[in-house]
Design a protein around this motif. Structure first.
Motif, PDB file in Angstrom:
ATOM      1  N   ALA A  43      -7.484  26.225  19.974  1.00  0.00           N
ATOM      2  CA  ALA A  43      -7.761  27.514  20.289  1.00  0.00           C
ATOM      3  C   ALA A  43      -6.909  28.338  21.192  1.00  0.00           C
ATOM      4  O   ALA A  43      -6.352  29.594  21.008  1.00  0.00           O
ATOM      5  N   LEU A  44      -6.013  27.592  22.103  1.00  0.00           N
ATOM      6  CA  LEU A  44      -5.050  28.177  22.775  1.00  0.00           C
ATOM      7  C   LEU A  44      -4.027  28.896  22.006  1.00  0.00           C
ATOM      8  O   LEU A  44      -3.375  30.133  22.281  1.00  0.00           O
ATOM      9  N   GLU A  45      -3.379  27.981  20.949  1.00  0.00           N
ATOM     10  CA  GLU A  45      -2.544  28.423  20.222  1.00  0.00           C
ATOM     11  C   GLU A  45      -2.701  29.679  19.472  1.00  0.00           C
ATOM     12  O   GLU A  45      -2.128  30.692  19.193  1.00  0.00           O
ATOM     13  N   LEU A  46      -4.205  29.892  19.122  1.00  0.00           N
ATOM     14  CA  LEU A  46      -4.485  31.056  18.299  1.00  0.00           C
ATOM     15  C   LEU A  46      -4.700  32.323  19.407  1.00  0.00           C
ATOM     16  O   LEU A  46      -4.262  33.269  18.979  1.00  0.00           O
ATOM     17  N   ALA A  47      -4.986  31.803  20.526  1.00  0.00           N
ATOM     18  CA  ALA A  47      -5.003  33.096  21.581  1.00  0.00           C
ATOM     19  C   ALA A  47      -3.346  33.578  21.882  1.00  0.00           C
ATOM     20  O   ALA A  47      -3.405  34.767  22.232  1.00  0.00           O
ATOM     21  N   LEU A  48      -2.545  32.989  21.543  1.00  0.00           N
ATOM     22  CA  LEU A  48      -1.009  33.316  21.786  1.00  0.00           C
ATOM     23  C   LEU A  48      -0.550  34.136  20.737  1.00  0.00           C
ATOM     24  O   LEU A  48       0.405  34.641  20.690  1.00  0.00           O
ATOM     25  N   LEU A  57     -10.870  33.673  15.929  1.00  0.00           N
ATOM     26  CA  LEU A  57     -11.068  33.764  17.391  1.00  0.00           C
ATOM     27  C   LEU A  57     -12.841  33.270  17.489  1.00  0.00           C
ATOM     28  O   LEU A  57     -12.743  32.581  18.376  1.00  0.00           O
ATOM     29  N   THR A  58     -13.495  33.653  16.620  1.00  0.00           N
ATOM     30  CA  THR A  58     -14.731  33.282  16.940  1.00  0.00           C
ATOM     31  C   THR A  58     -15.023  31.814  16.535  1.00  0.00           C
ATOM     32  O   THR A  58     -15.458  31.013  17.312  1.00  0.00           O
ATOM     33  N   GLY A  59     -14.345  31.089  15.532  1.00  0.00           N
ATOM     34  CA  GLY A  59     -14.233  29.746  15.312  1.00  0.00           C
ATOM     35  C   GLY A  59     -13.628  29.092  16.487  1.00  0.00           C
ATOM     36  O   GLY A  59     -14.045  27.895  16.942  1.00  0.00           O
ATOM     37  N   ALA A  60     -12.486  29.379  17.164  1.00  0.00           N
ATOM     38  CA  ALA A  60     -11.703  28.812  18.330  1.00  0.00           C
ATOM     39  C   ALA A  60     -12.787  28.956  19.506  1.00  0.00           C
ATOM     40  O   ALA A  60     -12.785  27.833  20.289  1.00  0.00           O
ATOM     41  N   TYR A  61     -13.654  29.980  19.630  1.00  0.00           N
ATOM     42  CA  TYR A  61     -14.395  30.095  20.855  1.00  0.00           C
ATOM     43  C   TYR A  61     -15.712  29.179  20.572  1.00  0.00           C
ATOM     44  O   TYR A  61     -15.861  28.567  21.588  1.00  0.00           O
ATOM     45  N   GLN A  62     -16.241  28.846  19.468  1.00  0.00           N
ATOM     46  CA  GLN A  62     -17.146  27.997  19.383  1.00  0.00           C
ATOM     47  C   GLN A  62     -16.538  26.536  19.578  1.00  0.00           C
ATOM     48  O   GLN A  62     -17.473  25.879  20.132  1.00  0.00           O
ATOM     49  N   ALA A  63     -15.363  26.184  19.007  1.00  0.00           N
ATOM     50  CA  ALA A  63     -15.006  24.952  19.311  1.00  0.00           C
ATOM     51  C   ALA A  63     -14.694  24.744  20.619  1.00  0.00           C
ATOM     52  O   ALA A  63     -14.900  23.415  21.228  1.00  0.00           O
ATOM     53  N   ALA A  64     -14.162  25.823  21.428  1.00  0.00           N
ATOM     54  CA  ALA A  64     -13.568  25.688  22.731  1.00  0.00           C
ATOM     55  C   ALA A  64     -14.721  25.394  23.753  1.00  0.00           C
ATOM     56  O   ALA A  64     -14.861  24.907  24.853  1.00  0.00           O
ATOM     57  N   ASN A  65     -15.844  26.294  23.362  1.00  0.00           N
ATOM     58  CA  ASN A  65     -16.885  26.238  24.073  1.00  0.00           C
ATOM     59  C   ASN A  65     -17.857  24.721  24.008  1.00  0.00           C
ATOM     60  O   ASN A  65     -18.392  24.263  25.126  1.00  0.00           O
TER      61      ASN A  65
END
Length: 151
Positions: A43-48, A57-65
């Motif tokens: 998820a952090l790699e996507l944010a960068l 971002l939605t998928g990364a948010y769900q996984a990180a959450n």
């Protein structure tokens, strides 16, 4: 360079959302080693990345959450400081990839939320390692933001 949190927060809040995500991710990179959860790293790699889509971002948010919730569950009555540090890393990553309208701290920026959780992660880790609560994470964040703004 910001020299206090009031200026730091104002500079972060003035950034466009994509730059807030990137700046927040830079703060979180410093504490990412306190968690071994691969979902947070991804998820952090996507944010960068500047070209991350809303769907990514939605998928990364769900996984990180999910990782955040799991880390909170581990931090029950037997939680140690290292586990608590990992939980704050997860909170910081969630801030970097969450939808902009869902802020935990009202009208504050994504980057501010990431910075505060990263500071808490650092504090927990210093306690876990026996160093105490003294750390210079805020000053390091001010330096990172200045370098980011001067690009």
């Amino acid at each position: 360079m910001p020299t206090n949190d009031k200026d730091f927060k104002a500079k972060l809040g003035a950034l466009p959302i994509a730059h807030q995500r990137h700046a927040g991710a830079l703060f979180v990179q410093r504490v990412l080693p306190f968690s071994s959860d691969v979902r947070l790293k991804a998820a952090l790699e996507l944010a960068l990345r500047a070209d991350t889509s809303d769907a990514e971002l939605t998928g990364a948010y769900q996984a990180a959450n999910t990782a955040r919730v799991e880390s909170f569950t581990r931090c029950g009555s037997v939680c140690d400081w290292a586990d608590q540090a990992g939980h704050f890393v997860a909170k910081a990553v969630v801030a970097c990839v969450r939808p902009a309208a869902e802020g935990e701290f009202g009208n504050s920026s994504l980057a501010w939320e990431a910075a505060m959780s990263a500071r808490m992660a650092r504090t927990c880790q210093t306690v876990a390692s026996g160093v105490g609560t003294e750390n210079r994470e805020a000053e390091e964040q001010y330096r990172i933001l200045s370098a980011f703004l001067n690009k």
